[in-house]
Design a protein around this motif. Structure first.
Motif, PDB file in Angstrom:
ATOM      1  N   PRO A  67      32.941  49.378   1.495  1.00 20.40           N
ATOM      2  CA  PRO A  67      31.604  49.736   1.988  1.00 20.40           C
ATOM      3  C   PRO A  67      31.276  49.051   3.299  1.00 20.40           C
ATOM      4  CG  PRO A  67      31.462  48.218   0.128  1.00 20.40           C
ATOM      5  CD  PRO A  67      32.901  48.644   0.218  1.00 20.40           C
ATOM      6  N   ASP A  68      30.692  49.846   4.195  1.00 16.13           N
ATOM      7  CA  ASP A  68      30.271  49.331   5.496  1.00 16.13           C
ATOM      8  C   ASP A  68      28.843  48.830   5.352  1.00 16.13           C
ATOM      9  OD1 ASP A  68      29.545  48.807   8.081  1.00 16.13           O
ATOM     10  OD2 ASP A  68      29.898  50.838   8.829  1.00 16.13           O
ATOM     11  N   THR A  69      28.655  47.522   5.363  1.00 16.87           N
ATOM     12  CA  THR A  69      27.332  46.941   5.159  1.00 16.87           C
ATOM     13  C   THR A  69      26.642  46.560   6.462  1.00 16.87           C
ATOM     14  OG1 THR A  69      28.333  44.757   4.883  1.00 16.87           O
ATOM     15  CG2 THR A  69      27.969  46.069   2.882  1.00 16.87           C
ATOM     16  N   THR A  70      27.226  46.940   7.588  1.00 12.92           N
ATOM     17  CA  THR A  70      26.563  46.655   8.859  1.00 12.92           C
ATOM     18  C   THR A  70      25.341  47.563   8.999  1.00 12.92           C
ATOM     19  OG1 THR A  70      27.975  48.234  10.021  1.00 12.92           O
ATOM     20  CG2 THR A  70      28.718  45.942   9.932  1.00 12.92           C
ATOM     21  N   PRO A  71      24.339  47.142   9.765  1.00 14.00           N
ATOM     22  CA  PRO A  71      23.118  47.948   9.885  1.00 14.00           C
ATOM     23  C   PRO A  71      23.384  49.331  10.483  1.00 14.00           C
ATOM     24  CG  PRO A  71      22.738  45.707  10.661  1.00 14.00           C
ATOM     25  CD  PRO A  71      24.218  45.845  10.461  1.00 14.00           C
ATOM     26  N   GLY A  72      22.768  50.337   9.901  1.00 17.53           N
ATOM     27  CA  GLY A  72      22.914  51.706  10.395  1.00 17.53           C
ATOM     28  C   GLY A  72      21.724  52.558  10.001  1.00 17.53           C
ATOM     29  N   ASP A  73      21.762  53.811  10.421  1.00 17.19           N
ATOM     30  CA  ASP A  73      20.682  54.758  10.137  1.00 17.19           C
ATOM     31  C   ASP A  73      20.767  55.244   8.689  1.00 17.19           C
ATOM     32  OD1 ASP A  73      19.745  54.972  12.969  1.00 17.19           O
ATOM     33  OD2 ASP A  73      21.794  55.723  13.222  1.00 17.19           O
ATOM     34  N   THR A  74      19.599  55.462   8.079  1.00 16.03           N
ATOM     35  CA  THR A  74      19.533  55.820   6.662  1.00 16.03           C
ATOM     36  C   THR A  74      18.874  57.180   6.489  1.00 16.03           C
ATOM     37  OG1 THR A  74      19.351  53.495   6.040  1.00 16.03           O
ATOM     38  CG2 THR A  74      18.675  55.127   4.401  1.00 16.03           C
ATOM     39  N   ILE A  75      19.429  57.981   5.575  1.00 14.62           N
ATOM     40  CA  ILE A  75      18.814  59.245   5.149  1.00 14.62           C
ATOM     41  C   ILE A  75      18.313  59.056   3.725  1.00 14.62           C
ATOM     42  CG2 ILE A  75      19.181  61.684   4.659  1.00 14.62           C
ATOM     43  CD1 ILE A  75      21.318  61.675   6.859  1.00 14.62           C
TER      44      ILE A  75
ATOM     45  N   VAL B 174      14.077  49.376   5.036  1.00 15.23           N
ATOM     46  CA  VAL B 174      14.190  48.700   6.336  1.00 15.23           C
ATOM     47  C   VAL B 174      14.396  47.196   6.182  1.00 15.23           C
ATOM     48  CG1 VAL B 174      12.853  50.490   7.491  1.00 15.23           C
ATOM     49  CG2 VAL B 174      11.673  48.464   6.604  1.00 15.23           C
ATOM     50  N   GLN B 175      14.182  46.660   4.973  1.00 12.24           N
ATOM     51  CA  GLN B 175      14.418  45.236   4.742  1.00 12.24           C
ATOM     52  C   GLN B 175      15.842  44.941   4.258  1.00 12.24           C
ATOM     53  OE1 GLN B 175      11.180  43.385   2.397  1.00 12.24           O
ATOM     54  NE2 GLN B 175       9.983  45.218   2.846  1.00 12.24           N
ATOM     55  N   GLN B 176      16.660  45.995   4.058  1.00 16.78           N
ATOM     56  CA  GLN B 176      18.012  45.787   3.556  1.00 16.78           C
ATOM     57  C   GLN B 176      18.963  45.460   4.709  1.00 16.78           C
ATOM     58  OE1 GLN B 176      18.141  45.641   0.181  1.00 16.78           O
ATOM     59  NE2 GLN B 176      15.947  46.013   0.577  1.00 16.78           N
ATOM     60  N   PRO B 177      20.008  44.660   4.437  1.00 11.16           N
ATOM     61  CA  PRO B 177      20.926  44.258   5.512  1.00 11.16           C
ATOM     62  C   PRO B 177      21.713  45.417   6.110  1.00 11.16           C
ATOM     63  CG  PRO B 177      21.729  43.537   3.362  1.00 11.16           C
ATOM     64  CD  PRO B 177      20.327  44.011   3.150  1.00 11.16           C
ATOM     65  N   TRP B 178      21.859  46.518   5.364  1.00 10.75           N
ATOM     66  CA  TRP B 178      22.609  47.674   5.868  1.00 10.75           C
ATOM     67  C   TRP B 178      21.731  48.651   6.648  1.00 10.75           C
ATOM     68  CZ3 TRP B 178      19.859  51.217   3.295  1.00 10.75           C
ATOM     69  CH2 TRP B 178      19.426  50.919   1.993  1.00 10.75           C
ATOM     70  N   SER B 179      20.440  48.335   6.807  1.00 13.49           N
ATOM     71  CA  SER B 179      19.506  49.215   7.528  1.00 13.49           C
ATOM     72  C   SER B 179      19.240  48.671   8.921  1.00 13.49           C
ATOM     73  CB  SER B 179      18.182  49.320   6.768  1.00 13.49           C
ATOM     74  OG  SER B 179      17.183  49.938   7.567  1.00 13.49           O
ATOM     75  N   ASN B 180      19.190  49.581   9.904  1.00 16.88           N
ATOM     76  CA  ASN B 180      18.818  49.187  11.266  1.00 16.88           C
ATOM     77  C   ASN B 180      17.346  49.472  11.559  1.00 16.88           C
ATOM     78  OD1 ASN B 180      18.672  51.952  11.594  1.00 16.88           O
ATOM     79  ND2 ASN B 180      20.382  52.099  13.038  1.00 16.88           N
ATOM     80  N   GLY B 181      16.590  49.852  10.499  1.00 21.06           N
ATOM     81  CA  GLY B 181      15.165  50.101  10.673  1.00 21.06           C
ATOM     82  C   GLY B 181      14.790  51.527  10.984  1.00 21.06           C
TER      83      GLY B 181
END
Length: 560
Positions: free
Chosen positions: A42-50, A112-119
């Protein structure tokens, strides 16, 4: 006693990690998180979320969310799928619509508070999980950057309201009362069908409630005395900050009138209109398409078939999110209106809907059964019977999947309780692109009448495909009433050699609740009686169909 089929939650997808997301009142909602590369790497770096918020089981076969999540994560998005409050694994009461604004806000706030989210958050989904997108817009969370609602409307599922002083209103869907007793009775889903021979229908509902041992909050909210709780407690979504929106409507979606009502509202809001993009496809509510091969027209679609169909369903949203969420590309490169002319291939682009070059044409009904551009010379009447014990059947067994069946409706015109009017064969292809309306003066020997109108394309072999429909309920029907029936928007090519046919009748069961003939409300009516219905042909208010037609450009196209 109706047979009840119980459906509980499916196992959580192995590609997801289930979380319990706490809402502001302490209720926890079951939420699956899908990350690119999961579950192996799993890629846990921040990214865009749907985000997808739905009441139909985030892991279930019906909505195949794990396959949808796979499509999005393969393109680098994080996906969050959540059972809405009170459904399947989520806590709280199963109450339609009213909690989705605050729950949508709180869920986005958690993301947006999760480490995998970029907001940055986008939303996607059909029907109720299209509605939850509009609810999130109304919440005005600043992290919501774009939405892609399909086959839905902001007033989805609302019971018909009576407006004092008005004699006409929409006809009530049966699903209005069935839905809160099936999908929204409680956490799980319970499916059952109405027995058309047993009245009142409300007694069948009470039998189901007794069998299940608990009541439905949503059903009791709406029947017998509708209580319209505010679904947007802050304000309408269209009073909120405009969010870039890709709205998808199906020509054969039975919920399309709700979508088009939102389009009409958006067109009155300049700021919203600038952020609104419309996509109209030759599909129904369940994403069956007019051009589907027979092999694809199956009720149970397997994983590989679904994967093959996902690009058509999801790629327009991906392209939209690339611009409005990721900032890649230009908004000007996305057509303001992208639409399919049914009967032709590919998508067309337009700056407006209807296209600016479209014009109206009117066809008149004649006592001979003809439908022509020439109005009748003199006024006349046609009559038909509405017998609540011999109802005109709905076109398909599942109103949400019309194109799964693509029924031939020609034989309905042979019924004595269906009026039928037909044009001559068309000498050339004619492209319909815009609204269709039927207008007439009607009356009845009963106190209330329903008028249904269906527009059909009749092929040279006599088979007839429904291309538009509408219906209206008339009170005080003993006195003549002038009605205008909205048959919706149409994008359809009538090929040379084909004809158009208009059917007029007074029932469409089981999709719509039938009038008992006595004036009593249909869901609770016990007694029935037959009514004689009338429509005027000719005169000042003749029965007529107004079409919106594109000009014939073949001559211009042929010029060098």
């Amino acid at each position: 006693m109706p047979q009840i089929v119980h459906v509980g939650p499916a196992p959580v997808s192995p590609a997801a990690r289930e979380e319990r997301v706490r809402m502001r009142d302490g209720v926890r909602l079951a939420t699956d998180v899908y990350l690119p590369g999961a579950p192996a790497e799993p890629d846990t770096t921040p990214g865009d979320t749907i985000l997808i918020r739905l009441p139909y089981d985030k892991s279930g076969e019906y909505t195949f969310i794990p396959l949808i999540a796979e499509y999005f994560t393969d393109r680098g998005y994080r996906v969050v799928a959540q059972d809405v409050r009170g459904k399947f694994r989520s806590e709280g009461d199963a109450l339609l619509f009213v909690n989705e604004v605050e729950d949508g806000y709180d869920t986005i706030d958690w993301i947006v508070q999760q480490p995998w989210s970029n907001g940055r958050v986008a939303m996607w989904g059909d029907s109720y999980y299209g509605y939850t997108q509009w609810a999130a817009v109304a919440s005005q969370h600043p992290a919501l950057k774009a939405i892609a609602p399909r086959v839905t409307g902001t007033m989805l599922g609302e019971p018909v309201r009576t407006v004092p002083g008005e004699r006409t209103r929409p006809v009530e869907w049966a699903i209005t009362y069935l839905y809160p007793l099936t999908y929204f009775h409680s956490q799980d889903a319970y499916f059952w069908e109405l027995d058309p021979a047993r009245r009142p229908f409300s007694a069948q509902a009470e039998d189901v409630v007794a069998e299940l041992g608990s009541r439905s909050l949503s059903y009791d909210q709406w029947y017998p005395h509708a209580v319209h709780l505010p679904r947007f407690p802050l304000a309408s979504p269209f009073d909120a900050r405009p969010v870039p929106t890709l709205q998808t409507i199906g020509w054969w979606d039975n919920c399309a009138p709700l979508s088009w009502a939102d389009v009409a509202e958006i067109e009155t809001r300049p700021a919203w209109a600038l952020n609104h993009f419309l996509r109209i496809e030759s599909m129904d509510h369940e994403s069956y398409y007019l051009d589907d091969p027979l092999t694809a027209r199956v009720e149970e679609r397997g994983d590989e078939q679904i994967r093959a169909e996902l690009p058509r369903m999801l790629q327009p949203a991906v392209d939209f999110f690339e611009v409005f969420v990721r900032g890649r590309g230009r908004a000007a490169d996305i057509p303001r209106v992208s639409w399919n002319l049914a009967g032709t291939s590919g998508m067309r682009a337009s700056e407006t809907w209807p296209p600016s070059q479209a014009a109206t044409r009117t066809l008149y009904a004649h006592a001979s059964g003809e439908l022509s551009p020439d109005a009748p010379d003199a006024a006349a009447e046609r009559e038909w019977l509405h017998d609540p014990e011999q109802l005109v059947p709905s076109s398909v067994p599942n109103a949400f999947a019309f194109l799964l069946f693509q029924p031939d409706e020609a034989e309905l015109g042979a019924r004595a309780d269906v009026l039928s009017f037909t044009t001559d064969a068309f000498a050339r292809d004619v492209d319909l692109a815009g609204p269709v309306r039927v207008a007439a003066s009607v009356s009845s020997d009963g106190p209330v009448m329903d008028v249904f109108a269906r527009l059909l394309d009749v092929a040279p072999d006599g088979t007839a495909l429904r291309v538009a429909r509408g219906q209206v309920n008339v009170t005080g029907a003993g006195d003549s009433a002038t009605v205008v029936i909205d048959l919706g928007q149409v994008g359809y090519r009538v090929h040379a050699g084909h004809r158009l046919r208009l059917h007029v009748h007074s029932s469409d069961f089981p999709e719509f609740l039938p009038q008992p003939g006595t004036g009593e409300e249909p869901w609770g009516a016990v007694a029935t009686t037959t009514n004689r219905q009338r429509v005027v042909l000719g005169g000042d208010e003749p029965l007529r169909v107004t079409l919106t037609v594109l000009p014939d450009t073949r001559a211009e196209e042929a010029r060098p």
